[in-house]
Scaffold this motif. Structure first.
Motif, PDB file in Angstrom:
ATOM      1  N   GLU A  34      -3.193  -1.635  -3.247  1.00 35.06           N
ATOM      2  CA  GLU A  34      -1.977  -0.824  -3.248  1.00 35.06           C
ATOM      3  C   GLU A  34      -2.266   0.611  -2.810  1.00 35.06           C
ATOM      4  OE1 GLU A  34       0.494  -2.085  -6.994  1.00 35.06           O
ATOM      5  OE2 GLU A  34      -1.587  -2.649  -7.299  1.00 35.06           O
ATOM      6  N   THR A  35      -3.473   0.824  -2.266  1.00 37.95           N
ATOM      7  CA  THR A  35      -3.924   2.162  -1.909  1.00 37.95           C
ATOM      8  C   THR A  35      -4.066   2.311  -0.400  1.00 37.95           C
ATOM      9  OG1 THR A  35      -5.139   2.377  -3.993  1.00 37.95           O
ATOM     10  CG2 THR A  35      -5.803   3.838  -2.205  1.00 37.95           C
ATOM     11  N   LYS A  36      -3.633   3.449   0.113  1.00 36.89           N
ATOM     12  CA  LYS A  36      -3.839   3.770   1.521  1.00 36.89           C
ATOM     13  C   LYS A  36      -5.309   4.140   1.722  1.00 36.89           C
ATOM     14  CE  LYS A  36       0.787   5.825   1.544  1.00 36.89           C
ATOM     15  NZ  LYS A  36       1.548   7.103   1.659  1.00 36.89           N
ATOM     16  N   ARG A  85       0.851  -1.192   0.000  1.00 38.05           N
ATOM     17  CA  ARG A  85       0.000   0.000   0.000  1.00 38.05           C
ATOM     18  C   ARG A  85       0.888   1.244   0.000  1.00 38.05           C
ATOM     19  NH1 ARG A  85      -5.179  -1.400   0.621  1.00 38.05           N
ATOM     20  NH2 ARG A  85      -5.673  -3.372   1.648  1.00 38.05           N
TER      21      ARG A  85
END
Length: 461
Positions: free
Chosen positions: A225-227, A18
């Motif tokens: 892969e995203t916060k 992330r």
């Protein structure tokens, strides 16, 4: 006292790193669509709409925002990589989910090819003595390398090219206003209105220019892969779609100012380059070509990264061979999946641009339609999120999105349906073989639970 067994020694699940925030997602969505992709259909779209291309883009952005809304709602409840594949599986089960993911692969597999072919054409225009396929192969190799390096590098490059593209558009807008032959309120509003031909030309052109938005759904494949994906993925999808639409509308309005009579364009296929030259001379045209070519490379990279993530998810779930879910030890990106996509992309050396576009349209629109239906099924019927604005957001808006996309799907060329059905038939064979090998149904796995018993979050706006 009996021993307590734990899963401490169990291998950690294969997950992605992330590292993406909202700005990176918006930049990724914009480059996936191509900020300057408006130029590729400017000439044909203006001809079909009889000079009312901005009105067609208004129609297209409204249609796409309904589908983008559905993607955003589903991303709140299914915050994993896989996009339409994951959402449809959650709503309708593994078989429907697999087939949706399979046709979505068609979209993602051929979207990089379009960029490779376009790069080859631009390369040939700059170096006329070299065959276009050389430029296509160069672009393919560059994209393959970027796909393995991963999003950590791409997010920086995406941000740069988005900024440069926006600066080119702003420069074009300013110069178009300054150099417009006849600047008036009527000159601005007339292209946004309905012409003498009525709504027919507007709807016909809208069906074409709507394809300029293909790629926004790639944001949903970056959930792992995203916060804070439940917050950032929906916003990234909506905002990238909205910003792209506003940019397309502004560009086409400026184009109508600098060239009020579209019939005076000498080459409709290269109308964007001619518009730049008329507005800012050779200097603006050269800058436009450089930025556009770079954007083509990054757009191809974004598309190739998206399809490798979908293959990764399907490999991790056992629907495709598990080896496809192998990660790079340093960059933690899907290695084998990315490599396979690069090999498949070699097909770009043997097909035409029209053939690639045919395949993209079939897969993308089916995936869009299924996500709208999955939103209704999961949020409105399964989770019963009907209070307040729930009735509108989880039934009315997705229904409008589905009907609109279905209408666009009926406008495709007959050749598209032949290729699409053949691809679906291959998908059925693949699923049957994989299911037989697995010895039972193949289901999407979320946090160790099968799809039918998948935990969901309490809905919050």
């Amino acid at each position: 006292m009996p021993a307590v067994h734990t899963d401490v020694d169990a291998p950690a699940p294969r997950t992605l790193k992330r590292q993406l925030g909202l700005p990176a997602l918006i930049a990724y969505g914009l480059t996936s669509m191509g900020v300057l992709s408006v130029v590729s259909v400017y000439g044909p779209g203006t001809k079909i709409s009889d000079g009312h291309l901005p009105a067609a883009y208004v129609l297209a952005v409204v249609i796409m925002l309904f589908t983008a809304h559905s993607y955003g709602r589903m991303a709140v409840h299914v915050p994993i990589t896989g996009g339409a594949y994951a959402y449809t599986t959650r709503g309708f089960g593994q078989v429907t989910g697999f087939l949706t993911g399979w046709v979505m692969l068609l979209d993602y597999l051929f979207l990089p090819m379009v960029n490779f072919l376009l790069f080859g054409l631009y390369f040939n225009s700059l170096f006329t003595g070299i065959s276009p396929w050389v430029g296509t192969l160069i672009c393919l190799v560059i994209v393959a390398v970027f796909s393995v390096i991963g999003v950590g590098w791409i997010k920086r490059m995406n941000s740069v090219i988005v900024v440069l593209s926006i600066l080119v558009i702003i420069a074009f807008l300013a110069l178009a206003v300054v150099n417009a032959p006849h600047l008036s309120l009527a000159a601005v509003t007339t292209p946004l209105s309905i012409g003498e031909g009525g709504l027919g030309p507007i709807f016909a052109a809208g069906a074409i220019v709507a394809f300029a938005f293909l790629g926004f759904d790639g944001v949903s494949t970056l959930a792992e892969e995203t916060k804070n994906p439940r917050r950032n993925i929906p916003r990234g999808i909506i905002l990238s779609t909205l910003f792209a639409g506003l940019g397309y509308i502004a560009f086409t309005v400026a184009g109508s100012l600098i060239v009020p009579d579209w019939t005076t364009l000498t080459n409709l296929d290269a109308a964007g380059t001619e518009l730049m030259q008329r507005a800012g001379g050779d200097a603006l045209m050269v800058v436009f070509v450089i930025v556009n070519v770079t954007g083509i490379v990054l757009c191809g990279t974004a598309a190739q990264m998206s399809v490798s993530r979908v293959i990764f998810a399907m490999g991790r779930d056992g629907i495709l061979p598990p080896a496809l879910a192998r990660l790079h030890p340093r960059f933690r990106t899907p290695v084998i999946a990315s490599g396979i996509v690069s090999v498949v992309a070699l097909v770009a050396l043997f097909i035409t641009l029209d053939q690639a576009v045919y395949m993209i349209n079939f897969g993308a629109l089916i995936a869009f339609a299924m996500v709208n239906l999955a939103t209704i099924k999961v949020l409105f019927f399964d989770l019963k999120l009907r209070s307040g604005w729930g009735f509108v957001r989880h039934l009315i808006m997705p229904a409008i999105g589905f009907v609109s996309i279905a209408w666009l799907w009926t406008s495709l060329a007959w050749f598209t349906y032949v290729l699409g059905v053949a691809w679906l038939a291959i998908g059925v064979v693949v699923y049957v073989v994989r299911r037989k090998k697995a010895g039972g149904p193949l289901a999407l796995q979320l946090d160790g639970a099968e799809t039918e018993q998948m935990p969901v979050l309490q809905y919050q706006d």
